[in-house]
Design a protein around this motif. Structure first.
Motif, PDB file in Angstrom:
ATOM      1  N   TRP A 125       3.043  30.251 112.824  1.00  0.00           N
ATOM      2  CA  TRP A 125       2.887  31.186 113.935  1.00  0.00           C
ATOM      3  C   TRP A 125       2.506  30.361 115.153  1.00  0.00           C
TER       4      TRP A 125
ATOM      5  N   ALA B  43       1.585  43.653 120.647  1.00  0.00           N
ATOM      6  CA  ALA B  43       2.875  43.799 119.985  1.00  0.00           C
ATOM      7  C   ALA B  43       3.936  42.967 120.704  1.00  0.00           C
TER       8      ALA B  43
ATOM      9  N   GLU C 286      15.385  38.187 115.315  1.00  0.00           N
ATOM     10  CA  GLU C 286      15.043  37.516 114.061  1.00  0.00           C
ATOM     11  C   GLU C 286      16.312  37.196 113.294  1.00  0.00           C
TER      12      GLU C 286
ATOM     13  N   HIS D 117      12.936  42.700 115.927  1.00  0.00           N
ATOM     14  CA  HIS D 117      11.661  43.041 115.295  1.00  0.00           C
ATOM     15  C   HIS D 117      10.633  43.438 116.352  1.00  0.00           C
TER      16      HIS D 117
ATOM     17  N   THR E 162       6.487  43.073 116.201  1.00  0.00           N
ATOM     18  CA  THR E 162       5.398  42.527 115.384  1.00  0.00           C
ATOM     19  C   THR E 162       4.070  42.742 116.093  1.00  0.00           C
TER      20      THR E 162
ATOM     21  N   THR F 237      -1.990  46.619 110.656  1.00  0.00           N
ATOM     22  CA  THR F 237      -1.043  46.029 111.596  1.00  0.00           C
ATOM     23  C   THR F 237       0.349  46.056 110.969  1.00  0.00           C
TER      24      THR F 237
ATOM     25  N   ARG G  24       4.746  45.321 111.103  1.00  0.00           N
ATOM     26  CA  ARG G  24       5.925  44.600 111.593  1.00  0.00           C
ATOM     27  C   ARG G  24       7.145  45.412 111.196  1.00  0.00           C
TER      28      ARG G  24
ATOM     29  N   SER H 184      11.443  45.865 111.597  1.00  0.00           N
ATOM     30  CA  SER H 184      12.658  45.165 111.986  1.00  0.00           C
ATOM     31  C   SER H 184      13.884  45.918 111.480  1.00  0.00           C
TER      32      SER H 184
END
Length: 251
Positions: free
Chosen positions: A155, A191, A196, A213, A215, A223, A225, A227
């Motif tokens: 990340w 966010a 992706e 996506h 995220t 939380t 995510r 997509s």
């Protein structure tokens, strides 16, 4: 002394003791009961990928030598089930089958933070089973196969409003490779929105996904995510849609 008089005396005495000691000595302040973000040590997570292939997973991650926001040793447990549509050779001819899979793994890893970069790597044993179906007929589940699993996560925030992520998972139990790369820009709050690409391959199957996506969507303490996009499979020229959701909660 009557019962009523003794009860009144007890109430008065307790009230006086409470005032003398102060409210903080009797009841802890509410904020002291809750973990601060920098004290989180545990993550619960789950995910669902849907399309022509389907995969459901869930597990946990725990900081073993500190907290989640500091470099240190991690433990990772994961269980997942999947379904893929494949073509394999049976009796000298290619036939369409569905392959059900089940995987369970437990890994140790290490995470580090280098400025805006987060990097983690894991390795450990994995158990794998599978079952084929063809024209409504089920084959026997395979015997559990023990193999190794390795995973790397990245990340990075090149700037406060951008995000880059990458994950690569290698499994020797079913000789598979799964990888995903994504990028994003801050859309609102924490966010990020962006493209992706995901790749998955085994000796008998291959798929590629292109999509977008979001995220970092916060839903209370969870939380998300999300997509969606299009995918291709080995042996099929047409594109088919896919959608996925993953959720995690820090404790």
């Amino acid at each position: 002394m009557s019962r009523i008089a003794r009860l009144i005396a007890c109430v008065v005495g307790l009230s006086a003791l409470t005032v003398a000691l102060g409210p903080g000595s009797v009841l802890a302040k509410d904020e002291a009961l809750f973990l601060r973000p920098e004290d989180h040590r545990f993550v619960l997570f789950a995910g669902a990928d849907g399309g022509r292939s389907v995969f459901l997973s869930g597990g946990s991650k725990q900081a073993l030598t500190g907290t989640l926001d500091r470099p240190g040793l991690l433990g990772l447990e994961l269980t997942g089930i999947g379904l893929t549509h494949e073509r394999i050779v049976i009796d000298g001819r290619a036939v369409a089958v569905r392959r059900f899979t089940h995987q369970t793994s437990a890994s140790l890893g290490w995470q580090t933070m280098l400025g805006p970069l987060y990097l983690a790597a894991y390795a450990g044993p994995e158990l794998f089973q599978e079952q084929l179906t063809h024209r409504g007929r089920f084959a026997n589940f395979s015997k559990p196969r023990l193999g190794g699993r390795a995973q790397v996560e990245l990340w990075a925030h090149p700037s406060p409003d951008t995000l880059i992520t990458g994950t690569v998972i290698l499994s020797s139990a079913n000789e598979s490779v799964w990888a995903r790369m994504s990028g994003g820009i801050r859309a609102f709050s924490n966010a990020y929105l962006g493209p992706e690409v995901t790749f998955y391959t085994t000796p008998t199957y291959r798929e590629t996904r292109w999509g977008g996506h979001v995220t970092g969507l916060a839903l209370g303490i969870v939380t998300l995510r999300l997509s969606a996009g299009w995918m291709t499979e080995d042996g099929r020229r047409s594109l088919t849609p896919y959608a996925s959701i993953s959720a995690w909660m820090r404790l």
